[in-house]
Design a protein around this motif. Structure first.
Motif, mmCIF file in Angstrom:
data_model
loop_
_atom_site.group_PDB
_atom_site.id
_atom_site.type_symbol
_atom_site.label_atom_id
_atom_site.label_comp_id
_atom_site.label_asym_id
_atom_site.label_seq_id
_atom_site.Cartn_x
_atom_site.Cartn_y
_atom_site.Cartn_z
ATOM 1 N N ARG A 274 0.801 -1.190 0.240
ATOM 2 C CA ARG A 274 0.093 0.095 -0.237
ATOM 3 C C ARG A 274 0.593 1.425 -0.391
ATOM 4 O O ARG A 274 0.219 2.759 -0.352
ATOM 5 C CB ARG A 274 -1.027 0.311 0.880
ATOM 6 N N ILE A 294 -5.385 -2.874 -2.437
ATOM 7 C CA ILE A 294 -4.745 -1.999 -1.442
ATOM 8 C C ILE A 294 -6.310 -0.755 -0.685
ATOM 9 O O ILE A 294 -7.267 -0.983 -1.495
ATOM 10 C CB ILE A 294 -4.147 -0.656 -2.213
ATOM 11 N N GLY A 329 -3.198 6.500 0.454
ATOM 12 C CA GLY A 329 -4.241 6.266 0.651
ATOM 13 C C GLY A 329 -4.783 7.852 0.547
ATOM 14 O O GLY A 329 -5.875 7.642 -0.122
ATOM 15 N N TYR A 349 -5.423 7.393 4.276
ATOM 16 C CA TYR A 349 -5.761 5.631 5.078
ATOM 17 C C TYR A 349 -5.768 5.871 6.376
ATOM 18 O O TYR A 349 -6.721 5.730 7.400
ATOM 19 C CB TYR A 349 -4.756 5.361 4.786
#
Lengths: 412, 102
Positions: A274, A294, A329, A349
């Motif tokens: 990721r 991911i 992310g 994320y």
């Protein structure tokens, strides 16, 4: 000696990477992009087709228009990836060897995964809007529809563009109101999540908007089957919802190519780091966009942010340097709320979407997690940005690949 | 925030998921299950073991994945953890709220 990069998929991520890499790599690298389609679709536009905001021809352009000079475009079906032999074999038997492989094959709907969803009712009373055909069929249905119960359902997560089903609900509300028939339409939003969205602060705001627009939410609804004849959907817990029109976001899956090649997870997404975007399949195989597993949103903005980091990592890989674990992310999504307004969310994320200003701290002009006309104009302008900047790999001004915390209101 | 479970102070999120998997024990799991109205059986624990294994290997979980695990099918998973099986099972397992919902 000449070296080869092969990119699988000429969608948002693949096209963008071909542009990035051709600019960054010298001529001793040859770049090949493989796709079976001839058209590039502006997928964020599908949402607007059912309501007649966009005509199909506005959101479709030839694939080759966006592949730069010096990159070979191959049209055809890919049969299999052979990681141990560093080659890709096509359906017609032709082989492409690579030094570096980039998987950008995206994600697709798999309505056949839900019992009873496919059948004579498909694109008659049961629609998707994640394909152009589905969006057009829904548009034609809505034009003649005199009212009834419209149910919008997400089959299961993860899905591409997780806010799109909500936007469809908001736009439907505005569309029926505009046509003077809102009182004849019951709108239901049935979702496997426990609210409109899973990030708490955004859910609070979006739940409120659903309520304000008189759209009934049925949370924790995990669809098991569709009964096309009796126009009912049933969840695993036994709960039933009747419909006149069902707008479904079916199970999403990655390309079957992964299953054939034995490298995907159970829904054909490629196990990927990721942070670096290197796959766990082999060190010379990278993946980008919706094709990865991911835990980031499957969305064009995510692919765009990933692109800048993947480029950096591939250049490092070429030089034999350690990869940078930089992808955080980052996602940035406009949420169309109808009546010429939209919300904007920016998250990664670890940070959920919150209120604030974007992209300039304290100034805006866009406001985060708040409805505004300026956000709607941003969303509309995005079509131009997409065709002219995003897929050709231009850096978007003022928007960094990694999320910025400035200008945002965090509680803790 | 902190919450006393199985006689120890456990750090949990607002939604009641453990903040630190290391604080988990079967007693804590059973207590969370009770809050969800679930009485744990061997069948439940088999699913929890599987979920924790996946978590330790950093494999993102989905309902479908659990359904294809060979441990249990989707219908059985719903029967054991009614309502939101993946969310409830994740909470009982002491792992964070499923991240596939993004």
């Amino acid at each position: 000696m000449k070296k080869d990069i092969v990119i699988l998929g000429a969608g948002t991520a693949g096209t963008m990477m071909s542009n990035h890499l051709r600019r960054a790599l010298a001529d001793d690298w040859s770049i090949t992009v493989i796709d079976q389609r001839t058209e590039h679709h502006y997928q964020p536009g599908y949402l607007f087709v059912p309501f007649g905001v966009y005509e199909p021809e506005e959101i479709v352009k030839p694939i080759e228009k966006f592949i730069p000079h010096g990159v070979d475009l191959v049209l055809g079906e890919i049969d299999r990836i052979y990681p141990d032999h560093d080659k890709v074999v096509m359906g017609d038997g032709k082989e492409y060897n690579y030094d570096i492989l980039i998987i950008a094959t995206g994600t697709n709907i798999a309505p056949e995964e839900i019992e009873g969803m496919m059948g004579p009712h498909w694109h008659k009373d049961v629609f998707d809007f994640y394909t152009l055909e589905g969006a057009v069929a829904l548009r034609d249905k809505l034009r003649k529809w005199e009212g009834g119960k419209m149910v919008i359902n997400i089959a299961e997560m993860p899905i591409k563009c997780p806010v799109a089903p909500l936007e469809l609900a908001f736009l439907a509300d505005a569309y029926f109101e505009h046509r003077g028939m809102r009182d004849k339409v019951e709108l239901v939003f049935a979702t496997p999540m426990s609210g409109a969205f899973t990030k708490p602060k955004a859910t609070e705001k979006l739940d409120y908007l659903l309520k304000e627009k008189n759209i009934k939410i049925v949370p924790d609804f995990n669809i098991m089957s569709v009964d096309g004849e009796n126009k009912t959907i049933t969840d695993y817990g036994g709960e039933e919802i009747s419909y006149d029109i069902l707008v479904s976001v079916p199970t999403n899956k990655g390309s079957d190519l992964m299953e054939r090649s034995g490298i995907g997870d159970e829904i054909n997404y490629v196990p990927t780091d990721r942070g670096t975007l290197q796959t766990k399949v082999k060190e010379n195989i990278f993946a980008i966009g919706d094709a990865t597993n991911i835990p980031a949103s499957k969305a064009g903005s995510v692919a765009h942010f990933e692109g800048e980091i993947l480029l950096e990592n591939i250049l490092r890989y070429v030089k034999g340097e350690a990869l940078k674990e930089e992808f955080d992310g980052h996602a940035n999504c406009f949420i169309e709320t109808g009546h010429g307004k939209a919300l904007l969310i920016d998250f990664n994320y670890t940070h959920e979407p919150v209120t604030g200003t974007f992209p300039f701290p304290g100034v805006g002009p866009l406001s985060l997690l708040k409805e505004s006309r300026m956000n709607h104009m941003g969303k509309m302008a995005f079509k131009w940005i997409y065709w002219n900047m995003l897929i050709t790999g231009r850096h978007l001004p003022f928007v960094s690949a990694q999320m910025t915390e400035a200008g945002k209101v965090f509680d803790d | 925030m902190e919450k006393t479970m199985a006689g120890t102070a456990i750090r949990v999120t607002e939604e009641g998921y453990l903040e630190d998997f290391n604080q988990w024990s079967a007693e804590v799991g059973a207590e969370i299950a009770a809050e969800e109205g679930i009485t744990m059986t061997d069948e439940h624990w088999k699913v929890i073991d599987y979920i924790q294994d996946q978590y330790k290997n950093e494999v993102p979980l989905t309902i479908r994945k659990v359904g294809k695990s060979g441990v249990i099918d989707i219908k059985g998973f719903y029967a054991l953890f009614p309502g939101g099986p993946l969310k409830k099972a994740s909470r009982i397992s002491g792992i964070p709220k499923p991240v596939s919902c993004i």
